[in-house]
Design a protein around this motif. Structure first.
Motif, PDB file in Angstrom:
ATOM      1  N   ASN A 178       0.833  -1.194   0.000  1.00 30.90           N
ATOM      2  CA  ASN A 178       0.000   0.000   0.000  1.00 30.90           C
ATOM      3  C   ASN A 178       0.873   1.251   0.000  1.00 30.90           C
ATOM      4  OD1 ASN A 178      -2.807  -1.276   0.567  1.00 30.90           O
ATOM      5  ND2 ASN A 178      -1.460  -2.196   2.092  1.00 30.90           N
ATOM      6  N   ILE A 179       0.346   2.334  -0.565  1.00 32.74           N
ATOM      7  CA  ILE A 179       0.990   3.646  -0.522  1.00 32.74           C
ATOM      8  C   ILE A 179       0.103   4.557   0.304  1.00 32.74           C
ATOM      9  CG2 ILE A 179       1.698   5.645  -1.885  1.00 32.74           C
ATOM     10  CD1 ILE A 179       2.245   3.715  -4.207  1.00 32.74           C
ATOM     11  N   ILE A 180       0.681   5.146   1.359  1.00 33.76           N
ATOM     12  CA  ILE A 180      -0.095   6.011   2.251  1.00 33.76           C
ATOM     13  C   ILE A 180       0.640   7.328   2.418  1.00 33.76           C
ATOM     14  CG2 ILE A 180      -1.303   6.165   4.448  1.00 33.76           C
ATOM     15  CD1 ILE A 180       0.178   2.867   3.806  1.00 33.76           C
ATOM     16  N   GLN A 181      -0.064   8.446   2.185  1.00 38.59           N
ATOM     17  CA  GLN A 181       0.548   9.763   2.280  1.00 38.59           C
ATOM     18  C   GLN A 181      -0.444  10.789   2.833  1.00 38.59           C
ATOM     19  OE1 GLN A 181       1.723  10.685  -1.740  1.00 38.59           O
ATOM     20  NE2 GLN A 181       3.545   9.405  -1.672  1.00 38.59           N
ATOM     21  N   HIS A 182       0.101  11.781   3.536  1.00 39.10           N
ATOM     22  CA  HIS A 182      -0.652  12.972   3.949  1.00 39.10           C
ATOM     23  C   HIS A 182      -1.880  12.654   4.797  1.00 39.10           C
ATOM     24  CE1 HIS A 182       1.969  15.274   1.353  1.00 39.10           C
ATOM     25  NE2 HIS A 182       1.618  14.545   0.312  1.00 39.10           N
ATOM     26  N   VAL A 183      -1.713  11.713   5.734  1.00 40.93           N
ATOM     27  CA  VAL A 183      -2.751  11.457   6.734  1.00 40.93           C
ATOM     28  C   VAL A 183      -2.124  11.695   8.110  1.00 40.93           C
ATOM     29  CG1 VAL A 183      -4.051   9.856   5.290  1.00 40.93           C
ATOM     30  CG2 VAL A 183      -2.200   8.982   6.709  1.00 40.93           C
ATOM     31  N   ASN A 194      -0.522 -10.976  15.333  1.00 39.37           N
ATOM     32  CA  ASN A 194      -0.230 -11.792  14.158  1.00 39.37           C
ATOM     33  C   ASN A 194      -0.577 -11.049  12.858  1.00 39.37           C
ATOM     34  OD1 ASN A 194      -1.342 -14.162  16.351  1.00 39.37           O
ATOM     35  ND2 ASN A 194       0.659 -14.447  15.395  1.00 39.37           N
ATOM     36  N   ILE A 195      -0.116  -9.820  12.797  1.00 42.92           N
ATOM     37  CA  ILE A 195      -0.329  -8.986  11.619  1.00 42.92           C
ATOM     38  C   ILE A 195       0.964  -8.945  10.802  1.00 42.92           C
ATOM     39  CG2 ILE A 195      -1.084  -6.729  10.788  1.00 42.92           C
ATOM     40  CD1 ILE A 195      -3.170  -8.199  12.495  1.00 42.92           C
ATOM     41  N   SER A 196       0.841  -9.036   9.480  1.00 44.24           N
ATOM     42  CA  SER A 196       1.989  -8.917   8.586  1.00 44.24           C
ATOM     43  C   SER A 196       1.885  -7.606   7.812  1.00 44.24           C
ATOM     44  CB  SER A 196       2.029 -10.103   7.612  1.00 44.24           C
ATOM     45  OG  SER A 196       3.078  -9.941   6.678  1.00 44.24           O
ATOM     46  N   ILE A 197       2.877  -6.729   8.013  1.00 43.91           N
ATOM     47  CA  ILE A 197       2.920  -5.438   7.326  1.00 43.91           C
ATOM     48  C   ILE A 197       4.139  -5.485   6.408  1.00 43.91           C
ATOM     49  CG2 ILE A 197       3.020  -2.932   7.639  1.00 43.91           C
ATOM     50  CD1 ILE A 197       0.667  -3.980   9.091  1.00 43.91           C
ATOM     51  N   LYS A 198       3.924  -5.539   5.088  1.00 42.28           N
ATOM     52  CA  LYS A 198       5.087  -5.715   4.216  1.00 42.28           C
ATOM     53  C   LYS A 198       4.962  -4.927   2.911  1.00 42.28           C
ATOM     54  CE  LYS A 198       3.324 -10.199   2.535  1.00 42.28           C
ATOM     55  NZ  LYS A 198       3.644 -11.640   2.380  1.00 42.28           N
ATOM     56  N   ASP A 199       6.118  -4.424   2.464  1.00 43.02           N
ATOM     57  CA  ASP A 199       6.250  -3.756   1.165  1.00 43.02           C
ATOM     58  C   ASP A 199       5.337  -2.539   1.027  1.00 43.02           C
ATOM     59  OD1 ASP A 199       8.170  -5.634   0.131  1.00 43.02           O
ATOM     60  OD2 ASP A 199       6.533  -7.063  -0.100  1.00 43.02           O
ATOM     61  N   ASN A 200       5.071  -1.851   2.132  1.00 44.02           N
ATOM     62  CA  ASN A 200       4.280  -0.627   2.082  1.00 44.02           C
ATOM     63  C   ASN A 200       5.192   0.598   2.050  1.00 44.02           C
ATOM     64  OD1 ASN A 200       1.416  -1.783   2.696  1.00 44.02           O
ATOM     65  ND2 ASN A 200       2.734  -2.680   4.260  1.00 44.02           N
ATOM     66  N   ASP A 217       3.362 -10.285  18.374  1.00 40.17           N
ATOM     67  CA  ASP A 217       3.637 -11.294  17.356  1.00 40.17           C
ATOM     68  C   ASP A 217       3.391 -10.779  15.936  1.00 40.17           C
ATOM     69  OD1 ASP A 217       4.225 -13.599  19.198  1.00 40.17           O
ATOM     70  OD2 ASP A 217       2.175 -13.157  19.837  1.00 40.17           O
ATOM     71  N   ASP A 218       3.695  -9.512  15.713  1.00 37.60           N
ATOM     72  CA  ASP A 218       3.544  -8.911  14.391  1.00 37.60           C
ATOM     73  C   ASP A 218       4.899  -8.875  13.688  1.00 37.60           C
ATOM     74  OD1 ASP A 218       0.898  -8.479  15.067  1.00 37.60           O
ATOM     75  OD2 ASP A 218       1.241  -6.426  15.737  1.00 37.60           O
ATOM     76  N   ILE A 219       4.861  -8.844  12.355  1.00 40.70           N
ATOM     77  CA  ILE A 219       6.097  -8.794  11.578  1.00 40.70           C
ATOM     78  C   ILE A 219       5.987  -7.694  10.527  1.00 40.70           C
ATOM     79  CG2 ILE A 219       5.272 -10.649  10.043  1.00 40.70           C
ATOM     80  CD1 ILE A 219       8.262 -11.463   9.746  1.00 40.70           C
ATOM     81  N   TYR A 220       7.050  -6.883  10.427  1.00 40.32           N
ATOM     82  CA  TYR A 220       7.083  -5.737   9.516  1.00 40.32           C
ATOM     83  C   TYR A 220       8.290  -5.914   8.604  1.00 40.32           C
ATOM     84  CZ  TYR A 220       3.994  -4.112  13.162  1.00 40.32           C
ATOM     85  OH  TYR A 220       2.965  -4.021  14.066  1.00 40.32           O
ATOM     86  N   THR A 221       8.048  -6.030   7.295  1.00 38.95           N
ATOM     87  CA  THR A 221       9.112  -6.397   6.362  1.00 38.95           C
ATOM     88  C   THR A 221       9.128  -5.484   5.139  1.00 38.95           C
ATOM     89  OG1 THR A 221       8.704  -8.708   7.011  1.00 38.95           O
ATOM     90  CG2 THR A 221      10.107  -8.338   5.097  1.00 38.95           C
ATOM     91  N   ASN A 222      10.308  -4.951   4.816  1.00 43.26           N
ATOM     92  CA  ASN A 222      10.543  -4.217   3.562  1.00 43.26           C
ATOM     93  C   ASN A 222       9.610  -3.024   3.359  1.00 43.26           C
ATOM     94  OD1 ASN A 222      12.594  -6.046   2.872  1.00 43.26           O
ATOM     95  ND2 ASN A 222      11.143  -7.417   1.863  1.00 43.26           N
ATOM     96  N   ASN A 223       9.281  -2.334   4.431  1.00 43.04           N
ATOM     97  CA  ASN A 223       8.486  -1.115   4.319  1.00 43.04           C
ATOM     98  C   ASN A 223       9.397   0.108   4.291  1.00 43.04           C
ATOM     99  OD1 ASN A 223       5.674  -2.350   4.860  1.00 43.04           O
ATOM    100  ND2 ASN A 223       6.890  -3.074   6.591  1.00 43.04           N
ATOM    101  N   THR A 224       8.880   1.216   3.738  1.00 44.05           N
ATOM    102  CA  THR A 224       9.607   2.478   3.733  1.00 44.05           C
ATOM    103  C   THR A 224       8.800   3.518   4.504  1.00 44.05           C
ATOM    104  OG1 THR A 224      10.677   2.053   1.611  1.00 44.05           O
ATOM    105  CG2 THR A 224      10.528   4.337   2.306  1.00 44.05           C
ATOM    106  N   PHE A 225       9.446   4.117   5.515  1.00 44.94           N
ATOM    107  CA  PHE A 225       8.828   5.175   6.315  1.00 44.94           C
ATOM    108  C   PHE A 225       9.708   6.412   6.178  1.00 44.94           C
ATOM    109  CE2 PHE A 225       8.070   1.041   8.411  1.00 44.94           C
ATOM    110  CZ  PHE A 225       6.683   0.958   8.257  1.00 44.94           C
TER     111      PHE A 225
END
Length: 413
Positions: A178-183, A194-200, A217-225
């Motif tokens: 996902n792409i998220i901006q200006h919020v 058990n949430i997977s947040i990836k490639d956002n 138990d969440d995993i965050y992979t290859n995101n850009t902040f």
């Protein structure tokens, strides 16, 4: 065959029959069914609604049965700033290819472009959201996916803006590409496991690119902040994995790449922290493995504020930061070993790739700046070099055992 097995087979056959009998309903301005609300009311379970290109001025659309809703060429659903646009309260709902705009703004109700409530096996994909309050809001919903959406807000102030993607009391959800901006906050989780947040990509948001609390138990992979007001905040959670993410250009007096507060038994591996005021700001967090991360040109690479025990920092690159480590206690229970420090000036006579002289990453000047921030104006002065040398020779204000006994001589690829 047992009775329970017969019942399972009966229900499976019934469901398969419903799916096979499902039909497709077309929605357009010249069709018998002209609105999405009308299409949902007309449809039977497991039908597909195909929405033709056009603008449909609707809000408070309720999806209360298993359906697949597909937009052709991104038809616009215009909420006209009147409230929520789509609310899903059924299991097995798919939304695909819609363009939602003009969500209502309220100081008492969290209106969302898409809200999913107590649902299972949902799929929200290829959606474009603009002019929104909250974007995609998942509430007590499990086993779903939020995939390849574009959420562009127009937030100016925190008090009257919402989050891009929000999960509240959810489990087993994938949030991907996902792409998220200006919020306000790009991605926000609370009580979600058990949430997977990836490639956002979460950038240019008012407060946090990612913000989560009480989520385990969440995993965050290859995101850009990048370029968010305060960076990323990670609070009151256990067994978190953050792998291969990029935290960049989060600048400001109260900004950081990532804040860790009351985080235990986590893995922070393979991330890049570049040009942030503080790379990682750590408080009350224990038993965390920091490995293969790169800290590049930050004000402070790592700032440890206390009550942090049995953490391990190994095989990290510390490159051209103003301060590598800031520490506000005389006691140290953390391990620094085999990291590369660009400011290390030692030697390697036995040619084993590790310095023969330990490296002390905490400078006395960083201790002084913590106590008196105004002294930062002396950062490049001779005064700073003198006091740092004196502390290196005879540590008084920094922990005597806070050192890397095997600093690497070459940067880790």
């Amino acid at each position: 065959m047992k009775k329970s097995a017969y019942l399972f087979l009966f229900f499976f056959i019934c469901m398969a029959t419903e799916v096979l009998l499902a039909k497709t309903i077309t929605i357009c301005k010249d069709c018998p069914i002209k609105t999405l609300s009308e299409g949902i009311e007309t449809a039977a379970e497991y039908d597909t609604l195909r929405v033709k290109k056009g603008t449909y001025k609707e809000y408070n659309i309720l999806v209360d049965k298993p359906l697949t809703i597909i937009g052709e060429n991104f038809p616009v659903i215009d909420g006209e700033d009147k409230g929520e646009i789509i609310r899903i309260v059924s299991d097995q709902v798919t939304l695909d290819g819609l363009f939602l705009i003009n969500v209502g703004t309220s100081y008492t109700t969290d209106y969302a472009a898409i809200r999913v409530v107590k649902s299972e096996y949902f799929d929200i994909r290829n959606i474009v959201l603009e002019k929104l309050f909250f974007g995609i809001y998942l509430e007590k919903s499990n086993n779903g996916r939020v995939y390849h959406n574009k959420i562009i807000g127009d937030a100016v102030d925190e008090y009257n803006s919402g989050n891009g993607i929000q999960l509240w009391y959810c489990k087993n959800v994938v949030v991907e590409r996902n792409i998220i901006q200006h919020v306000r906050d790009g991605i926000y989780l609370e009580f979600s496991d058990n949430i997977s947040i990836k490639d956002n990509t979460s950038t240019d948001n008012l407060r946090y690119g990612l913000h989560f609390m009480f989520s385990n138990d969440d995993i965050y992979t290859n995101n850009t902040f990048e370029n968010n007001g305060a960076g990323v905040a990670v609070m009151f959670s256990k067994r978190i994995k953050m792998l291969g993410n990029t935290f960049r250009k989060n600048w400001g007096t109260a900004a950081f790449g990532m804040l860790l507060k009351e985080i235990n038994d986590a893995e922070i591996i393979g991330n890049t922290f570049e040009e942030n005021t503080i790379g990682i700001n750590i408080e009350g967090s224990n038993r965390i493995m920091y490995k293969n991360n790169s800290f590049i040109q930050n004000g402070w690479a790592i700032k440890i504020l206390g009550a942090c025990y049995t953490n391990t920092f190994t095989l990290n690159n510390f490159l051209y930061n103003s301060f590598d480590i800031s520490y506000n206690s005389k006691l140290n229970d953390n391990v620094f070993n085999k990291n590369y420090w660009s400011s290390y000036t030692g030697y390697d006579l036995d040619k084993n790739g590790m310095g023969d002289v330990p490296y002390r990453p905490v400078k006395l000047f960083s201790y002084i700046v913590n106590k008196t921030p105004e002294t930062i104006v002396l950062l490049r002065s001779l005064f700073m070099d003198v006091i740092d040398f004196s502390e290196k020779v005879s540590p008084v204000f920094t922990p005597d055992n806070l050192l890397d006994s095997s600093p690497l001589m070459k940067q880790i690829p």
